[in-house]
Design an enzyme around this catalytic site. Structure first.
Site: not given
Ligand code: GLU
Length: 514
Positions: A280-282, A284
């Site tokens: 997930s974007k959170r 990286g």
């Protein structure tokens, strides 16, 4: 395998960037097509109007171009000459996107241009009683789902509209009530399909939802469009993410309803963060573009992504693969079922291997843009920005770089004046007097070397000749004087990059501190 020509598609939705997972799907589909002499096709799935982003399709195409994942059919950007499109296949301008051209016998390749096709096939299902019109308002559906969730049940359409009589449906249609078309799932028994990676997958039909096929705006859902398109485009093998596995039985039923042969299917494993949660974007970056911007090389990204869920199997420890090698080695049977961990350290390692292989010329060409972004470079005097100087810095850094955005970062002293306290010069317990002598000794050696002899090897040879047993006594103060840093490349390398004038100047600066 039958002798039918293999046709695989990459079917991204235009979201504005290329997610690593999507890129892997594209890569595997490409490798599989190339290995088997098949067609690789780009289809655009733009049926979610709320998620459209400007230029998003071009961005997808740009990444495929950048990676050289050549496709022969589908959607292309007009203005750029990219993959050669065969003269034998028809080309036409996209109806909905003025920058795009489509090419191939199975078009259009953009789903928003195929609405009539989906309508026709939805109609066919209605007539065959495999689909029905649903007039439920979104608010009602939301309440229904909330209730189901509160009762710890999986949210599913409750089939209210399936109970409507033919007359009631006709009346509502006549009154222009908004409606969607839903799949009428066969809820008896099981649906089974073969997954090329997992083998047989069998799901109880009463777990399957009467999913929406056609939305009230006339757009199909992915769930419907993928089936119609894969069939009409003659797709033989489908590769897509594991998140679709629970929907596949519904697609299988649709193929059965139409009397079509289902393509072979491979669900690719999830890509996970180090903590085994879904990438997930959170945690990286998830976009291929982010990694390009950070200075990861194309070959390294492709190599790394290929290994996210695949390896050549037992007995092989090979980790570095060119695209050609991947084409010849790739085998869907060796794709794993278990989630693939996205390990940035591994990407760094692979990238470092590719950086090491570059010639200085290539490394310079790829790095120049990264230097230009650095404040230490921007503020450096002109001679330190020169190609010759940058190439020297890169020669020293090449074996230490994990990505190109690191260029110069650890060796800013090559670009700017240095400041440090006298204590940095001190090796072990040397006195100021000894430090002075040591630096003077280096100076005397270095002064004598002519400009043409100013090579790393000569510098090393000449300095070591006078260094004696306790090399540190000579080399530490010199290295510190040249860099003002606790850690740096060797004094020979640093002196070489700095050049004779600057080297002697920095030794002078150090002597002034003593
Ligand atoms: N449009 C879908 C996506 O971007 C593609 C899934 C598939 O390959 O069938 O996730």
């Amino acid at each position: 395998m039958s002798d039918k020509k293999i046709r695989v598609r990459f079917a991204p939705s235009p979201t504005g960037y290329m997610h690593i997972g999507n890129f892997r799907t594209a890569l595997y589909a490409y490798l599989f097509a190339k290995k088997n002499g098949g067609d690789f096709i780009l289809r655009i799935e733009d049926t979610d109007k709320n998620r459209q982003v400007n230029d998003a399709i071009e961005k997808i195409i740009n990444i495929l171009n950048w990676a050289e994942l050549t496709y022969s059919e589908g959607v292309f950007v007009n203005s750029k000459s990219q993959f050669p499109i065969s003269n034998k296949i028809p080309k036409f301008k996209s109806q909905n996107y003025k920058n795009l051209t489509e090419a191939g016998d199975y078009g259009p390749y953009i789903q928003s241009e195929r609405l009539d096709i989906y309508k026709k096939y939805a109609q066919e299902l209605l007539e065959k009683d495999h689909a029905y019109c649903c007039f439920c308002a979104p608010e009602r559906l939301e309440k229904m789902r909330d209730l189901q969730t509160a009762r710890k049940k999986a949210p599913m359409y409750d089939r209210t509209c399936l109970k409507l009589s033919k007359e009631e449906v006709a009346e509502k249609l006549k009154n222009g009530e908004p409606y969607v078309i839903r799949q009428k799932i066969n809820t008896e028994g099981f649906t089974e399909f073969d997954d090329l990676i997992r083998g047989k997958v069998k799901i109880k039909n009463d777990l399957l939802d009467d999913q929406v096929l056609l939305k009230s705006d006339g757009y199909p859902t992915y769930n419907f469009a993928n089936v119609v398109d894969d069939h009409l485009m003659g797709i033989t093998h489908v590769m897509r993410g594991e998140e679709y596995i629970s929907s596949t039985p519904k697609y299988t039923q649709l193929y059965q309803n139409f009397g079509w042969i289902e393509p072979k299917i491979a669900h690719l494993p999830l890509i996970l963060n180090l903590d085994k949660t879904k990438l997930s974007k959170r945690q990286g970056d998830v976009a291929v573009e982010d990694y390009i911007q950070k200075g990861y090389l194309k070959e390294a990204i492709i190599n790394f992504v290929a290994l996210l869920g695949w390896n050549p199997g037992e007995g092989s420890t090979q980790e570095i693969f060119s695209l050609e090698e991947l084409i010849s080695e790739f085998d869907l049977k060796k794709v794993h079922k278990a989630g693939a961990v996205f390990d940035l350290k591994k990407l760094d390692w692979i990238n470092a291997q590719y950086i090491k292989k570059l010639s200085i010329e290539e490394l310079y060409e790829k790095s120049a843009v990264f230097f230009r972004q650095k404040d230490f470079y921007q503020n450096a005097p002109e001679e330190k920005k020169s190609e010759a100087h940058l190439k020297k810095v890169l020669t020293i850094e090449q074996d230490r770089l994990e990505n190109l955005s690191q260029v110069g970062e650890n060796n800013r002293f090559f670009f700017q004046d240095i400041q440090y306290s006298k204590e940095l010069l001190r090796w072990k317990k040397m006195s100021d007097e000894d430090l002075k002598k040591s630096l003077e000794k280096s100076k005397a050696v270095l002064e004598k070397i002519t400009e043409t002899d100013w090579t790393k090897e000569n510098l090393e040879k000449n300095l070591l000749e006078v260094a004696g047993e306790k090399r540190g006594d000579l080399l530490w103060p010199l290295r510190a004087a040249l860099t003002g840093a606790q850690k740096s490349p060797s004094p020979f390398e640093c002196a070489w990059v700095l050049g004779q004038g600057e080297t002697l100047k920095r030794i002078g600066q150090a002597l002034n501190l003593l």
